[in-house]
Design a protein around this motif. Structure first.
Motif, mmCIF file in Angstrom:
data_model
loop_
_atom_site.group_PDB
_atom_site.id
_atom_site.type_symbol
_atom_site.label_atom_id
_atom_site.label_comp_id
_atom_site.label_asym_id
_atom_site.label_seq_id
_atom_site.Cartn_x
_atom_site.Cartn_y
_atom_site.Cartn_z
ATOM 1 N N ILE A 38 0.806 -1.232 0.000
ATOM 2 C CA ILE A 38 0.000 0.000 0.000
ATOM 3 C C ILE A 38 0.832 1.271 0.000
ATOM 4 C CG2 ILE A 38 -2.116 -0.963 0.982
ATOM 5 C CD1 ILE A 38 -1.092 0.050 3.748
ATOM 6 N N GLY A 39 2.171 1.143 -0.183
ATOM 7 C CA GLY A 39 2.942 2.369 -0.265
ATOM 8 C C GLY A 39 4.352 2.265 0.274
ATOM 9 N N PRO A 40 5.073 3.376 0.272
ATOM 10 C CA PRO A 40 6.451 3.433 0.772
ATOM 11 C C PRO A 40 6.499 3.378 2.292
ATOM 12 C CG PRO A 40 5.727 5.611 0.081
ATOM 13 C CD PRO A 40 4.625 4.668 -0.285
ATOM 14 N N PRO A 41 7.719 3.374 2.879
ATOM 15 C CA PRO A 41 7.853 3.198 4.339
ATOM 16 C C PRO A 41 7.109 4.215 5.203
ATOM 17 C CG PRO A 41 9.967 2.841 3.272
ATOM 18 C CD PRO A 41 9.036 3.342 2.203
ATOM 19 N N ALA A 42 7.046 5.471 4.800
ATOM 20 C CA ALA A 42 6.405 6.496 5.638
ATOM 21 C C ALA A 42 4.964 6.112 5.940
ATOM 22 C CB ALA A 42 6.455 7.855 4.942
ATOM 23 N N SER A 43 4.577 6.154 7.230
ATOM 24 C CA SER A 43 3.209 5.782 7.621
ATOM 25 C C SER A 43 2.165 6.611 6.889
ATOM 26 C CB SER A 43 3.028 5.965 9.130
ATOM 27 O OG SER A 43 3.894 5.131 9.850
ATOM 28 N N SER A 44 2.471 7.897 6.702
ATOM 29 C CA SER A 44 1.513 8.794 6.050
ATOM 30 C C SER A 44 1.204 8.382 4.624
ATOM 31 C CB SER A 44 2.042 10.235 6.068
ATOM 32 O OG SER A 44 3.287 10.305 5.383
ATOM 33 N N GLU A 45 2.130 7.621 4.022
ATOM 34 C CA GLU A 45 1.944 7.182 2.639
ATOM 35 C C GLU A 45 1.550 5.715 2.537
ATOM 36 O OE1 GLU A 45 2.005 9.296 0.029
ATOM 37 O OE2 GLU A 45 2.187 10.807 1.611
ATOM 38 N N SER A 46 1.348 5.064 3.680
ATOM 39 C CA SER A 46 1.012 3.634 3.640
ATOM 40 C C SER A 46 -0.072 3.304 4.670
ATOM 41 C CB SER A 46 2.267 2.775 3.860
ATOM 42 O OG SER A 46 2.981 3.176 5.031
ATOM 43 N N TYR A 47 0.323 3.042 5.916
ATOM 44 C CA TYR A 47 -0.626 2.572 6.923
ATOM 45 C C TYR A 47 -1.652 3.629 7.349
ATOM 46 C CZ TYR A 47 2.558 -1.369 7.183
ATOM 47 O OH TYR A 47 3.332 -2.461 6.864
ATOM 48 N N LEU A 48 -1.371 4.892 7.065
ATOM 49 C CA LEU A 48 -2.325 5.963 7.366
ATOM 50 C C LEU A 48 -3.035 6.482 6.113
ATOM 51 C CD1 LEU A 48 -0.229 8.007 9.978
ATOM 52 C CD2 LEU A 48 -2.239 6.590 10.446
ATOM 53 N N LYS A 49 -2.727 5.893 4.978
ATOM 54 C CA LYS A 49 -3.303 6.332 3.698
ATOM 55 C C LYS A 49 -4.642 5.616 3.496
ATOM 56 C CE LYS A 49 -2.219 8.559 -0.293
ATOM 57 N NZ LYS A 49 -1.678 9.906 -0.423
ATOM 58 N N MET A 50 -5.709 6.278 3.896
ATOM 59 C CA MET A 50 -7.031 5.647 3.892
ATOM 60 C C MET A 50 -7.446 5.162 2.504
ATOM 61 S SD MET A 50 -9.169 8.167 6.422
ATOM 62 C CE MET A 50 -8.321 9.022 7.746
ATOM 63 N N SER A 51 -7.207 5.976 1.505
ATOM 64 C CA SER A 51 -7.639 5.615 0.147
ATOM 65 C C SER A 51 -6.961 4.336 -0.325
ATOM 66 C CB SER A 51 -7.350 6.759 -0.833
ATOM 67 O OG SER A 51 -5.964 7.099 -0.814
ATOM 68 N N ASN A 52 -5.687 4.166 0.020
ATOM 69 C CA ASN A 52 -4.963 2.960 -0.391
ATOM 70 C C ASN A 52 -5.506 1.716 0.313
ATOM 71 O OD1 ASN A 52 -3.457 4.902 -1.653
ATOM 72 N ND2 ASN A 52 -1.468 4.128 -1.004
ATOM 73 N N ILE A 53 -5.858 1.869 1.588
ATOM 74 C CA ILE A 53 -6.371 0.723 2.341
ATOM 75 C C ILE A 53 -7.769 0.328 1.855
ATOM 76 C CG2 ILE A 53 -7.083 -0.062 4.646
ATOM 77 C CD1 ILE A 53 -4.746 1.646 5.746
ATOM 78 N N ILE A 54 -8.620 1.320 1.612
ATOM 79 C CA ILE A 54 -9.961 1.030 1.077
ATOM 80 C C ILE A 54 -9.832 0.361 -0.298
ATOM 81 C CG2 ILE A 54 -12.093 2.050 0.196
ATOM 82 C CD1 ILE A 54 -12.037 2.031 3.230
ATOM 83 N N ALA A 55 -8.922 0.863 -1.116
ATOM 84 C CA ALA A 55 -8.716 0.271 -2.444
ATOM 85 C C ALA A 55 -8.256 -1.182 -2.323
ATOM 86 C CB ALA A 55 -7.701 1.082 -3.232
ATOM 87 N N ALA A 56 -7.354 -1.452 -1.377
ATOM 88 C CA ALA A 56 -6.868 -2.818 -1.165
ATOM 89 C C ALA A 56 -8.009 -3.738 -0.734
ATOM 90 C CB ALA A 56 -5.762 -2.827 -0.115
ATOM 91 N N ALA A 57 -8.912 -3.221 0.112
ATOM 92 C CA ALA A 57 -10.065 -4.019 0.550
ATOM 93 C C ALA A 57 -11.002 -4.305 -0.609
ATOM 94 C CB ALA A 57 -10.806 -3.284 1.675
ATOM 95 N N GLU A 58 -11.186 -3.307 -1.485
ATOM 96 C CA GLU A 58 -12.118 -3.483 -2.601
ATOM 97 C C GLU A 58 -11.570 -4.447 -3.653
ATOM 98 O OE1 GLU A 58 -13.085 0.576 -3.727
ATOM 99 O OE2 GLU A 58 -14.891 0.487 -2.478
ATOM 100 N N ILE A 59 -10.286 -4.362 -3.968
ATOM 101 C CA ILE A 59 -9.743 -5.238 -5.018
ATOM 102 C C ILE A 59 -9.610 -6.683 -4.549
ATOM 103 C CG2 ILE A 59 -8.534 -3.367 -6.215
ATOM 104 C CD1 ILE A 59 -5.913 -4.414 -4.993
#
Length: 445
Positions: A51-72
Motif C-alpha cells: 500500500i505504499g512506501p515506508p512512511a506511515s503517512s503514505e502507507s498505513y495511514l493512507k485511507m484511500s490505499n487501504i480502502i482500495a486494497a479491501a475493494e480489489i
C-alpha cells in the motif's frame, strides 16, 4: 460471519489478528509498506497488498490505499489493530460508506470518546467519577488561572487532542502556570495541529489501572477486569500485569461497574478500555477511553481464557455478548520488548536481527513478528515483541518472567530485555509498590 478480513496494520498485532481469523475459518488480507515486505504478517496472510512506501503517512495511514486494497481483494471487513487508523472516526465512517465493516467503534463513538474534554463531559453525565478540573476546553489564560485556583494546586494541563504524553504539564505553584500554559499549547499545536487545553487536579502517587470492556450492538456491555499499567516511561507503558497488586475486591467491583456503566451509556460496540487514575487512598477517576484493542490485551486473555480478537469479530458480525463479567483466575505479566538501548536513554535501535531465540515452556506466550535475519525498520514504533507469562500467583509469575527473559536471545540489535530483567528483581516492583512515577528513580545497573 465475514468471509474475508483485511488487517490494516503491521507487525505482531497484524499477525495476532490473522491467527484468530484462520482459527475462525476467515480468509485474511495483509497490507504492507515496502519496508515491511519481509514481515511475518505478510507471509502468513492468505493475500497481501503493498500500500505504499515506508512512511506511515503514505502507507498505513493512507485511507484511500487501504480502502482500495479491501475493494480489489473483496474483503468485507477491516480490522485496524491498534495505533494507525484504529481510532480514526473518518476512517470508520469511510468503511461504512464503502459497505465494509470496520471492526471497531463507530465514527460517532470515536468522536465522542476520542476528544478528552468531550469524553470527560460524557463520563460525568454517565455518573462515572472524574478528576476535578475544567468543564471542557479552557478559553484563555485568564480562565486557566481561575480554574487552577478553584481546583487547587497541584494541577495538570492537558492537550484536548493529546496522546503519548504530549501537551501535558504539571504545575505545582501559580507562578509557573503561564510558562506551562504557553509551552503545552505550543507542543500540542505542533503535535496535533490543535492547541485546545483543559485542566485536571494532579493526582499524587497515581496508579494507572484500566478496565477491559466489551459491548455489543444491542446496548449490553461487560467487563473483563483490570490491568495495572503503572510502570511507564514518558507516559509510554513498559510492562503490565493483572490482577493489579494494588487492587481489592471492593475496588475491582466498583471500577468494573463504573466501566460497564460508561460503555452502556454511549451504547459502545466492540472491545475497548476505560482507563482510570487511582490515588493512594484508592479513589479512582476516569482518565480516557481507548476505543480499540490494547497492546496489553494478552494478559487479560491469559487469566480468563478468552480470545478478545475473536470476540471483536463476533460482535462486529452482530453476535450478542453473554453480559457476564469476568475476573482473573491466575496472574499474568507482559513485558514489552522494544528495539531500544536501555543503557543509553532508551534510544531507538533499529537494524538486522542476527540471532533470535524465543523462550518457551509452560505459561509462556510470545507475540512477535520478528525472526533471525529480519530487518527492523526505523520508520515505526520500536516494539518488536511482547513476552507474556501466566502463573497461579504473582510471585510465581515474576519468577517465570525472570526465567523467560534469561532464555530470550536477540542479537544484532539492542533491546529492552536487560531493563525488564532488572525490573523483575527491583524490590519495589516485587512488593507491588509502584506508581506511574516509578521510572523517575529507576537506574540501569
Amino acid at each position: 460471519m465475514f468471509k474475508k478480513i483485511l488487517v490494516a496494520n503491521r507487525g505482531e498485532i497484524a499477525l495476532r489478528v490473522i491467527r484468530t481469523c484462520k482459527e475462525m475459518g476467515i480468509k485474511t488480507v495483509a497490507v504492507y509498506s515496502t519496508a515491511d515486505a519481509e514481515s511475518l504478517h505478510v507471509r502468513f496472510a492468505d493475500e497481501a497488498v503493498c500500500i505504499g512506501p515506508p512512511a506511515s503517512s503514505e502507507s498505513y495511514l493512507k485511507m484511500s490505499n487501504i480502502i482500495a486494497a479491501a475493494e480489489i481483494t473483496n474483503a468485507d471487513a477491516i480490522h485496524p489493530g491498534y495505533g494507525f487508523l484504529s481510532e480514526n472516526a473518518k476512517f470508520s465512517n469511510l468503511c461504512e460508506e464503502h459497505k465494509i465493516k470496520f471492526i471497531g467503534a463507530t465514527g460517532r463513538m470515536i468522536d465522542q470518546m476520542g476528544d478528552k474534554a468531550n469524553a470527560k463531559a460524557t463520563m460525568k453525565a454517565a455518573g462515572v467519577p472524574c478528576v476535578p478540573g475544567s468543564d471542557g476546553i479552557i478559553a484563555d489564560f485568564e480562565q486557566c488561572k481561575k480554574v487552577a485556583l478553584e481546583t487547587g494546586y497541584p494541577v495538570m494541563l492537558k492537550a484536548s487532542a493529546g496522546g503519548g504524553g504530549k501537551g501535558m504539564r504539571a504545575v505545582w505553584k501559580p507562578e509557573d502556570l503561564k510558562n506551562a500554559w504557553d509551552s503545552a499549547r505550543q507542543e500540542s499545536k505542533a503535535a496535533f495541529g490543535n492547541d485546545d487545553m483543559y485542566m485536571e487536579k494532579l493526582i499524587e502517587e497515581p496508579r494507572h489501572i484500566e478496565i477491559q470492556i466489551v459491548g455489543d450492538a444491542y446496548g449490553k456491555a461487560c467487563h473483563l477486569s483490570e490491568r495495572d499499567c503503572s510502570v511507564q516511561r514518558r507516559h509510554q507503558k513498559l510492562t503490565e500485569e493483572t490482577p493489579s497488586p494494588f487492587m481489592t475486591d471492593e475496588l475491582r467491583e466498583a471500577m468494573g461497574n463504573a466501566a460497564v456503566k460508561a460503555a452502556e451509556y454511549i451504547n459502545y460496540e466492540g472491545a475497548g478500555t476505560i482507563e482510570f487514575l487511582v490515588d493512594k487512598h484508592r479513589n479512582f477517576y476516569f482518565m480516557e477511553m481507548n476505543t480499540r484493542i490494547q497492546v496489553e490485551h494478552p494478559i487479560t486473555e491469559e487469566v480468563i481464557n478468552y480470545d478478545l480478537i475473536r470476540e471483536q469479530i463476533l460482535v462486529a458480525a452482530g453476535v450478542p455478548i453473554s453480559g457476564k463479567n469476568y475476573y482473573p483466575q491466575m496472574h499474568s505479566i507482559e513485558c514489552r520488548i522494544n528495539a531500544e538501548d536501555p543503557y543509553n536513554g532508551f534510544r531507538p535501535a533499529p537494524g538486522r536481527v542476527t540471532t533470535f531465540h524465543a523462550p518457551g515452556g509452560h505459561g509462556v506466550r510470545m507475540d512477535t513478528h520478528v525472526y533471525a535475519g529480519y530487518m527492523i525498520p526505523p520508520n515505526y514504533d520500536s516494539m518488536i515483541a511482547k513476552l507474556i507469562v501466566t502463573a497461579q500467583t504473582r510471585e510465581e509469575a515474576i519468577n517465570k518472567m525472570k526465567r523467560a527473559l534469561d532464555e530470550f536471545v536477540i542479537e544484532g540489535i539492542k533491546t529492552t530485555i536487560p531493563f525488564h530483567r532488572q525490573l523483575m528483581d527491583h524490590p519495589d516492583y516485587v512488593a507491588g509498590n509502584y506508581t506511574t512515577k516509578f521510572m523517575e528513580n529507576f537506574e540501569m545497573k
